[in-house]
Design a protein around this motif. Sequence first.
Motif, PDB file in Angstrom:
ATOM      1  N   VAL A 217       0.833  -1.197   0.000  1.00  0.00           N
ATOM      2  CA  VAL A 217       0.000   0.000   0.000  1.00  0.00           C
ATOM      3  C   VAL A 217       0.877   1.259   0.000  1.00  0.00           C
ATOM      4  O   VAL A 217       0.745   2.112  -0.874  1.00  0.00           O
ATOM      5  CB  VAL A 217      -0.938   0.032   1.221  1.00  0.00           C
ATOM      6  CG1 VAL A 217      -1.721   1.345   1.256  1.00  0.00           C
ATOM      7  CG2 VAL A 217      -1.883  -1.155   1.196  1.00  0.00           C
ATOM      8  N   ALA A 218       1.755   1.375   0.988  1.00  0.00           N
ATOM      9  CA  ALA A 218       2.590   2.573   1.111  1.00  0.00           C
ATOM     10  C   ALA A 218       3.798   2.260   1.978  1.00  0.00           C
ATOM     11  O   ALA A 218       3.768   1.339   2.792  1.00  0.00           O
ATOM     12  CB  ALA A 218       1.799   3.728   1.719  1.00  0.00           C
ATOM     13  N   ALA A 219       4.859   3.043   1.788  1.00  0.00           N
ATOM     14  CA  ALA A 219       6.064   2.893   2.603  1.00  0.00           C
ATOM     15  C   ALA A 219       6.688   4.257   2.822  1.00  0.00           C
ATOM     16  O   ALA A 219       6.534   5.171   2.005  1.00  0.00           O
ATOM     17  CB  ALA A 219       7.063   1.943   1.942  1.00  0.00           C
ATOM     18  N   ILE A 220       7.404   4.369   3.929  1.00  0.00           N
ATOM     19  CA  ILE A 220       8.155   5.589   4.227  1.00  0.00           C
ATOM     20  C   ILE A 220       9.536   5.156   4.689  1.00  0.00           C
ATOM     21  O   ILE A 220       9.676   4.260   5.514  1.00  0.00           O
ATOM     22  CB  ILE A 220       7.437   6.453   5.285  1.00  0.00           C
ATOM     23  CG1 ILE A 220       8.193   7.769   5.515  1.00  0.00           C
ATOM     24  CG2 ILE A 220       7.225   5.707   6.592  1.00  0.00           C
ATOM     25  CD1 ILE A 220       7.375   8.806   6.289  1.00  0.00           C
ATOM     26  N   THR A 221      10.555   5.772   4.118  1.00  0.00           N
ATOM     27  CA  THR A 221      11.916   5.370   4.424  1.00  0.00           C
ATOM     28  C   THR A 221      12.783   6.593   4.646  1.00  0.00           C
ATOM     29  O   THR A 221      12.567   7.637   4.023  1.00  0.00           O
ATOM     30  CB  THR A 221      12.497   4.509   3.290  1.00  0.00           C
ATOM     31  OG1 THR A 221      13.835   4.112   3.628  1.00  0.00           O
ATOM     32  CG2 THR A 221      12.528   5.276   1.972  1.00  0.00           C
ATOM     33  N   TRP A 222      13.756   6.470   5.558  1.00  0.00           N
ATOM     34  CA  TRP A 222      14.719   7.532   5.714  1.00  0.00           C
ATOM     35  C   TRP A 222      15.599   7.567   4.482  1.00  0.00           C
ATOM     36  O   TRP A 222      15.750   6.574   3.785  1.00  0.00           O
ATOM     37  CB  TRP A 222      15.580   7.316   6.951  1.00  0.00           C
ATOM     38  CG  TRP A 222      14.839   7.362   8.235  1.00  0.00           C
ATOM     39  CD1 TRP A 222      14.836   6.424   9.217  1.00  0.00           C
ATOM     40  CD2 TRP A 222      13.982   8.399   8.693  1.00  0.00           C
ATOM     41  NE1 TRP A 222      14.029   6.812  10.246  1.00  0.00           N
ATOM     42  CE2 TRP A 222      13.493   8.017   9.967  1.00  0.00           C
ATOM     43  CE3 TRP A 222      13.569   9.613   8.153  1.00  0.00           C
ATOM     44  CZ2 TRP A 222      12.630   8.811  10.705  1.00  0.00           C
ATOM     45  CZ3 TRP A 222      12.695  10.405   8.889  1.00  0.00           C
ATOM     46  CH2 TRP A 222      12.241  10.000  10.149  1.00  0.00           C
ATOM     47  N   ARG A 223      16.224   8.692   4.258  1.00  0.00           N
ATOM     48  CA  ARG A 223      17.135   8.855   3.141  1.00  0.00           C
ATOM     49  C   ARG A 223      18.228   9.828   3.522  1.00  0.00           C
ATOM     50  O   ARG A 223      18.116  10.559   4.497  1.00  0.00           O
ATOM     51  CB  ARG A 223      16.396   9.348   1.894  1.00  0.00           C
ATOM     52  CG  ARG A 223      15.745  10.689   2.080  1.00  0.00           C
ATOM     53  CD  ARG A 223      15.031  11.137   0.836  1.00  0.00           C
ATOM     54  NE  ARG A 223      15.893  11.175  -0.330  1.00  0.00           N
ATOM     55  CZ  ARG A 223      15.573  11.744  -1.484  1.00  0.00           C
ATOM     56  NH1 ARG A 223      14.394  12.294  -1.618  1.00  0.00           N
ATOM     57  NH2 ARG A 223      16.376  11.749  -2.491  1.00  0.00           N
ATOM     58  N   GLY A 224      19.303   9.842   2.726  1.00  0.00           N
ATOM     59  CA  GLY A 224      20.399  10.765   2.985  1.00  0.00           C
ATOM     60  C   GLY A 224      21.458  10.136   3.858  1.00  0.00           C
ATOM     61  O   GLY A 224      21.224   9.146   4.543  1.00  0.00           O
ATOM     62  N   ALA A 225      22.651  10.731   3.823  1.00  0.00           N
ATOM     63  CA  ALA A 225      23.787  10.189   4.559  1.00  0.00           C
ATOM     64  C   ALA A 225      23.522  10.144   6.061  1.00  0.00           C
ATOM     65  O   ALA A 225      23.975   9.237   6.754  1.00  0.00           O
ATOM     66  CB  ALA A 225      25.035  11.017   4.269  1.00  0.00           C
ATOM     67  N   TRP A 226      22.776  11.081   6.562  1.00  0.00           N
ATOM     68  CA  TRP A 226      22.493  11.129   7.995  1.00  0.00           C
ATOM     69  C   TRP A 226      21.074  10.689   8.306  1.00  0.00           C
ATOM     70  O   TRP A 226      20.610  10.845   9.425  1.00  0.00           O
ATOM     71  CB  TRP A 226      22.745  12.544   8.528  1.00  0.00           C
ATOM     72  CG  TRP A 226      24.168  12.954   8.363  1.00  0.00           C
ATOM     73  CD1 TRP A 226      24.677  13.786   7.428  1.00  0.00           C
ATOM     74  CD2 TRP A 226      25.288  12.490   9.139  1.00  0.00           C
ATOM     75  NE1 TRP A 226      26.033  13.894   7.576  1.00  0.00           N
ATOM     76  CE2 TRP A 226      26.433  13.130   8.613  1.00  0.00           C
ATOM     77  CE3 TRP A 226      25.424  11.629  10.227  1.00  0.00           C
ATOM     78  CZ2 TRP A 226      27.706  12.911   9.137  1.00  0.00           C
ATOM     79  CZ3 TRP A 226      26.687  11.423  10.745  1.00  0.00           C
ATOM     80  CH2 TRP A 226      27.814  12.053  10.203  1.00  0.00           C
ATOM     81  N   LEU A 227      20.411  10.152   7.322  1.00  0.00           N
ATOM     82  CA  LEU A 227      19.049   9.643   7.496  1.00  0.00           C
ATOM     83  C   LEU A 227      18.136  10.684   8.111  1.00  0.00           C
ATOM     84  O   LEU A 227      17.329  10.399   8.999  1.00  0.00           O
ATOM     85  CB  LEU A 227      19.074   8.373   8.359  1.00  0.00           C
ATOM     86  CG  LEU A 227      19.938   7.230   7.828  1.00  0.00           C
ATOM     87  CD1 LEU A 227      19.830   6.025   8.737  1.00  0.00           C
ATOM     88  CD2 LEU A 227      19.553   6.845   6.412  1.00  0.00           C
ATOM     89  N   THR A 228      18.291  11.915   7.666  1.00  0.00           N
ATOM     90  CA  THR A 228      17.486  12.998   8.230  1.00  0.00           C
ATOM     91  C   THR A 228      16.277  13.323   7.369  1.00  0.00           C
ATOM     92  O   THR A 228      15.369  14.008   7.813  1.00  0.00           O
ATOM     93  CB  THR A 228      18.328  14.263   8.396  1.00  0.00           C
ATOM     94  OG1 THR A 228      18.933  14.579   7.131  1.00  0.00           O
ATOM     95  CG2 THR A 228      19.423  14.048   9.429  1.00  0.00           C
ATOM     96  N   GLY A 229      16.270  12.863   6.130  1.00  0.00           N
ATOM     97  CA  GLY A 229      15.120  13.103   5.273  1.00  0.00           C
ATOM     98  C   GLY A 229      14.291  11.855   5.161  1.00  0.00           C
ATOM     99  O   GLY A 229      14.633  10.807   5.708  1.00  0.00           O
TER     100      GLY A 229
END
Length: 132
Positions: A48-60
Amino acid sequence: QVQLVESGGGLVQAGGSLRLSCAASGRTFSSPAMGWFRQAPEKEREFVAAITWRGAWLTGSRTYYADSVKGRFTISRDNAKNTVYLQMNGLNPEDTAVYYCAARGDVCSGNDCYRAAEFGSWGQGTQVTVSS
Protein backbone atom coordinates in the motif's frame (compact mmCIF):
# COMPACT_ATOMS: atom_id res chain seq x y z
CA GLN A 1 13.05 -7.07 17.31
CA VAL A 2 10.32 -4.49 16.82
CA GLN A 3 6.77 -4.96 18.03
CA LEU A 4 4.02 -3.30 16.01
CA VAL A 5 0.42 -2.67 16.99
CA GLU A 6 -2.09 -1.28 14.51
CA SER A 7 -5.28 0.59 15.35
CA GLY A 8 -7.85 2.79 13.69
CA GLY A 9 -9.61 0.33 11.44
CA GLY A 10 -13.37 0.13 11.20
CA LEU A 11 -16.44 0.39 9.01
CA VAL A 12 -16.85 3.45 6.81
CA GLN A 13 -19.04 4.41 3.89
CA ALA A 14 -17.63 4.90 0.42
CA GLY A 15 -16.03 8.30 0.11
CA GLY A 16 -15.20 8.43 3.80
CA SER A 17 -11.87 8.58 5.61
CA LEU A 18 -9.96 6.64 8.23
CA ARG A 19 -6.57 7.08 9.84
CA LEU A 20 -4.63 4.00 10.79
CA SER A 21 -1.93 4.13 13.41
CA CYS A 22 0.97 1.77 14.01
CA ALA A 23 2.71 2.04 17.36
CA ALA A 24 6.21 0.58 17.43
CA SER A 25 8.12 -0.60 20.48
CA GLY A 26 11.36 -2.42 21.06
CA ARG A 27 14.32 -1.73 18.78
CA THR A 28 12.53 1.06 16.93
CA PHE A 29 15.78 2.83 16.09
CA SER A 30 16.61 -0.11 13.84
CA SER A 31 13.57 0.43 11.61
CA PRO A 32 14.52 3.08 9.07
CA ALA A 33 11.77 1.95 6.71
CA MET A 34 8.16 1.13 7.52
CA GLY A 35 5.22 0.27 5.39
CA TRP A 36 1.57 -0.63 5.13
CA PHE A 37 0.29 -3.67 3.29
CA ARG A 38 -3.21 -5.04 2.94
CA GLN A 39 -4.88 -8.34 2.25
CA ALA A 40 -8.44 -8.74 1.01
CA PRO A 41 -10.33 -12.05 1.29
CA GLU A 42 -9.00 -14.65 -1.13
CA LYS A 43 -6.34 -12.27 -2.41
CA GLU A 44 -2.63 -12.03 -1.84
CA ARG A 45 -1.11 -9.45 0.45
CA GLU A 46 -0.30 -6.29 -1.49
CA PHE A 47 1.80 -3.22 -0.94
CA VAL A 48 0.00 0.00 0.00
CA ALA A 49 2.59 2.57 1.11
CA ALA A 50 6.06 2.89 2.60
CA ILE A 51 8.15 5.59 4.23
CA THR A 52 11.92 5.37 4.42
CA TRP A 53 14.72 7.53 5.71
CA ARG A 54 17.14 8.85 3.14
CA GLY A 55 20.40 10.77 2.98
CA ALA A 56 23.79 10.19 4.56
CA TRP A 57 22.49 11.13 8.00
CA LEU A 58 19.05 9.64 7.50
CA THR A 59 17.49 13.00 8.23
CA GLY A 60 15.12 13.10 5.27
CA SER A 61 12.36 10.75 4.27
CA ARG A 62 10.77 9.49 1.12
CA THR A 63 7.37 7.94 0.55
CA TYR A 64 6.10 5.36 -1.91
CA TYR A 65 2.54 4.44 -2.82
CA ALA A 66 0.73 1.79 -4.78
CA ASP A 67 -0.89 3.23 -7.88
CA SER A 68 -4.32 2.26 -6.57
CA VAL A 69 -4.01 4.55 -3.53
CA LYS A 70 -1.86 7.37 -4.89
CA GLY A 71 -3.51 10.73 -4.27
CA ARG A 72 -5.91 9.26 -1.69
CA PHE A 73 -3.65 7.80 1.01
CA THR A 74 -0.83 9.48 2.90
CA ILE A 75 1.79 7.74 5.01
CA SER A 76 3.62 9.67 7.71
CA ARG A 77 5.84 9.00 10.67
CA ASP A 78 6.14 10.62 14.10
CA ASN A 79 9.50 9.59 15.50
CA ALA A 80 8.84 11.15 18.90
CA LYS A 81 5.88 8.81 19.30
CA ASN A 82 7.39 5.86 17.42
CA THR A 83 4.23 5.80 15.36
CA VAL A 84 3.47 5.51 11.67
CA TYR A 85 0.15 6.69 10.27
CA LEU A 86 -1.84 5.95 7.15
CA GLN A 87 -4.40 8.62 6.35
CA MET A 88 -6.95 7.16 3.96
CA ASN A 89 -9.32 9.47 2.12
CA GLY A 90 -11.80 8.79 -0.64
CA LEU A 91 -12.22 5.18 0.44
CA ASN A 92 -14.05 2.79 -1.85
CA PRO A 93 -15.22 -0.82 -1.40
CA GLU A 94 -12.09 -2.08 -3.20
CA ASP A 95 -10.07 -0.79 -0.22
CA THR A 96 -11.74 -3.31 2.08
CA ALA A 97 -9.02 -5.50 3.58
CA VAL A 98 -6.98 -6.27 6.65
CA TYR A 99 -4.24 -3.65 6.85
CA TYR A 100 -0.84 -4.61 8.23
CA CYS A 101 1.96 -2.40 9.44
CA ALA A 102 5.49 -3.62 8.77
CA ALA A 103 9.05 -2.56 9.58
CA ARG A 104 12.43 -3.41 8.07
CA GLY A 105 15.93 -3.01 9.34
CA ASP A 106 17.32 -1.05 6.41
CA VAL A 107 16.35 1.81 4.16
CA CYS A 108 14.70 0.98 0.89
CA SER A 109 14.58 2.61 -2.49
CA GLY A 110 12.27 2.30 -5.44
CA ASN A 111 10.75 -1.09 -6.11
CA ASP A 112 12.63 -2.55 -3.16
CA CYS A 113 10.20 -0.74 -0.86
CA TYR A 114 7.30 -2.71 -2.31
CA ARG A 115 8.58 -6.16 -1.33
CA ALA A 116 6.80 -7.63 1.68
CA ALA A 117 9.52 -10.25 2.09
CA GLU A 118 12.04 -7.51 2.98
CA PHE A 119 10.01 -6.41 6.00
CA GLY A 120 10.96 -8.46 9.04
CA SER A 121 8.45 -7.23 11.62
CA TRP A 122 4.68 -7.25 11.24
CA GLY A 123 1.67 -6.18 13.26
CA GLN A 124 -1.42 -8.27 13.79
CA GLY A 125 -3.50 -6.26 11.33
CA THR A 126 -6.58 -4.08 11.55
CA GLN A 127 -9.76 -4.56 9.53
CA VAL A 128 -10.98 -1.82 7.21
CA THR A 129 -14.41 -2.28 5.67
CA VAL A 130 -15.83 0.17 3.16
CA SER A 131 -19.53 -0.09 2.37
CA SER A 132 -21.01 1.05 -0.91
